[in-house]
Design a protein around this motif. Structure first.
Motif, short mmCIF file in Angstrom:
data_model
loop_
_atom_site.label_atom_id
_atom_site.label_comp_id
_atom_site.label_asym_id
_atom_site.label_seq_id
_atom_site.Cartn_x
_atom_site.Cartn_y
_atom_site.Cartn_z
N GLU B 152 0.83 -1.20 0.00
CA GLU B 152 0.00 0.00 0.00
C GLU B 152 0.87 1.26 0.00
OE1 GLU B 152 -2.85 0.86 -0.70
OE2 GLU B 152 -3.30 2.71 0.38
N ARG B 155 1.95 1.85 -3.50
CA ARG B 155 0.82 2.35 -4.29
C ARG B 155 0.61 3.84 -4.04
NH1 ARG B 155 -4.04 3.99 -4.50
NH2 ARG B 155 -4.13 4.19 -2.24
N PRO B 180 -6.55 -5.01 -3.51
CA PRO B 180 -6.85 -3.63 -3.09
C PRO B 180 -5.61 -2.72 -3.06
CG PRO B 180 -7.04 -5.14 -1.24
CD PRO B 180 -6.88 -5.99 -2.46
N THR B 181 -4.42 -3.28 -3.17
CA THR B 181 -3.22 -2.44 -3.20
C THR B 181 -2.62 -2.37 -4.60
OG1 THR B 181 -1.79 -4.30 -2.60
CG2 THR B 181 -2.63 -2.94 -0.79
#
Lengths: 276, 276
Positions: B152, B155, B180-181
């Motif tokens: 994350e 990202r 999700p990352t």
């Protein structure tokens, strides 16, 4: 319905703090849900002090409406909320939402509609039918609920708004919840002047929200009854249970203590968790 | 290794058409993979006419490198490719990728690194460890591979580049694949002038790609051996099989016929599908 209860509290459907286009839209959406689902939804049984509550200094107010699905329905419950909180900056935070959680008589998607407005020119907007199955393992589910519906068309319409950009939730869990056609946008009209946010809400968002709700009503809440096997039912139950508790914990559990104090937050979460 | 085979064809690792920073980065990434995995990867056994091919008019060229994992490894195979195609506009499309597909001795994520450059100022960039399990049903998997890693952070670094915006794939399936990352960005430096894209690639993207690759190497390819039960193994196999065929069909199956003609495309897809 009068705009105040006899004791002076605002009723849930008064939306006393929402901006006029969000208030109008929410009244429309809830009226559509109540007309189409009618007796499939049972009356709200939340205790009075959870249906409406405020903080000690009177700077934060919230109202919750929870209606369970009738035993014959495919709905576990619908939860709608509004939350108003004065910010130290002088602006106010207003969160307004309408969500539905399905039961295991169907694998059809849940519903999430949420507006988070932190100033007259700033809005986070979420419209989605969160899937209840892994879309990689179930391509036919992706086709039925997302590829063969109008959801992507609605997403594209809102994505073209020049003041909108994709919004990335700080929670990795929340990011994982959404479908590939989810509308998850931040709209910032601070450079556009005038009442541009109001215009976007009335012209574009209202229509998209109605379409998403209608898709969910026709295909999920009132869709054909399915034959769900026992193994699949157990899997849906486990997944839905995690989804419900994690969603409410992340959404409500993180903001309520800050806004209403720990005691009030604990009371509300305790009541909700007993129902989940 | 010489830059040309004896018959004048470019070798895979020559990247003869990639922009200099992408060529340098890919050489680095592949060398990292080969050093760390060493004999866990078997030699490439693709037929010569699939390792390198071009279209009749000589305006499109491509090279594939596929190395299966050794029986003791947790890797099914790694697939790397470059693809160059002159566009009617006079610009060229260059796609460069490095992907790894895991086998069912582990549930650890796959790897995707991809650069799609359609002009000297335009890049689509994908860096991800696509999950192999439903993250809603398996919150501990979300924690292990995404919340507890530095993915994350990487990202967010790339997300802050002012010329970058989130990229939404036209395929709903491809959107569903990512974690999700995931870094899924379009970078457009047409208003920034000079060699800003080259600078972004050297300063920010290279570092992030190395970090994503290192996370995958340590945690997935060389991570602790797991005890995967028979039911789970069957589920992983089914999901991986859908993931592999759908990814290759969507990625390669949609572009090869246009660029290389149907016959060449069929030949390449046939060879790949036999290996999957």
């Amino acid at each position: 319905r009068s705009s105040m209860d006899s004791d002076g509290r605002p009723g849930f459907k008064d939306f006393p703090y929402a901006s006029p286009p969000i208030k109008d839209l929410m009244i429309d959406l809830i009226s559509t849900v109540e007309n189409r689902l009618d007796s499939l939804l049972l009356p709200c049984t939340l205790p009075q002090d959870v249906q409406y509550f405020e903080n000690q200094s009177g700077t934060a107010h919230a109202s919750l409406l929870l209606r369970s699905g009738a035993p014959s329905s495919s709905i576990d419950f619908m939860l709608s909320s509004w939350l108003h909180c004065e910010l130290p900056t002088g602006a106010a935070l207003n969160i307004t939402s309408l969500s539905s959680y399905m039961n295991s008589s169907t694998d059809a998607p849940h519903l999430v509609i949420e507006f988070i407005q932190s100033s007259p020119t700033s809005l986070v907007l979420i419209l989605d039918l969160p899937p209840r199955k892994d879309l990689i393992l179930h391509p036919e589910y992706l086709k039925t609920f997302y590829e063969d519906t109008q959801l992507e068309k609605q997403r594209q319409v809102l994505d073209k708004i020049s003041e909108a950009q994709l919004y990335v939730s700080p929670s990795l869990y929340i990011r994982s919840v959404f479908s590939p056609t989810a509308v998850v946008l931040r709209v910032d009209t601070s450079s556009s002047g005038g009442d541009r946010l109001e215009q976007i809400l009335r012209d574009d968002v209202s229509n998209a929200a109605q379409e998403v709700l209608n898709t969910w009503l026709s295909l999920c809440a009132l869709g054909e009854k399915q034959d769900i096997g026992d193994d699949e039912k157990a899997c849906l139950k486990k997944r839905d249970s995690l989804y419900k508790s994690k969603s409410i914990e992340t959404d409500i559990g993180s903001s309520l203590p800050r806004m209403f104090g720990q005691e009030k937050a604990d009371r509300v979460l305790e009541v909700l968790q007993a129902i989940l």
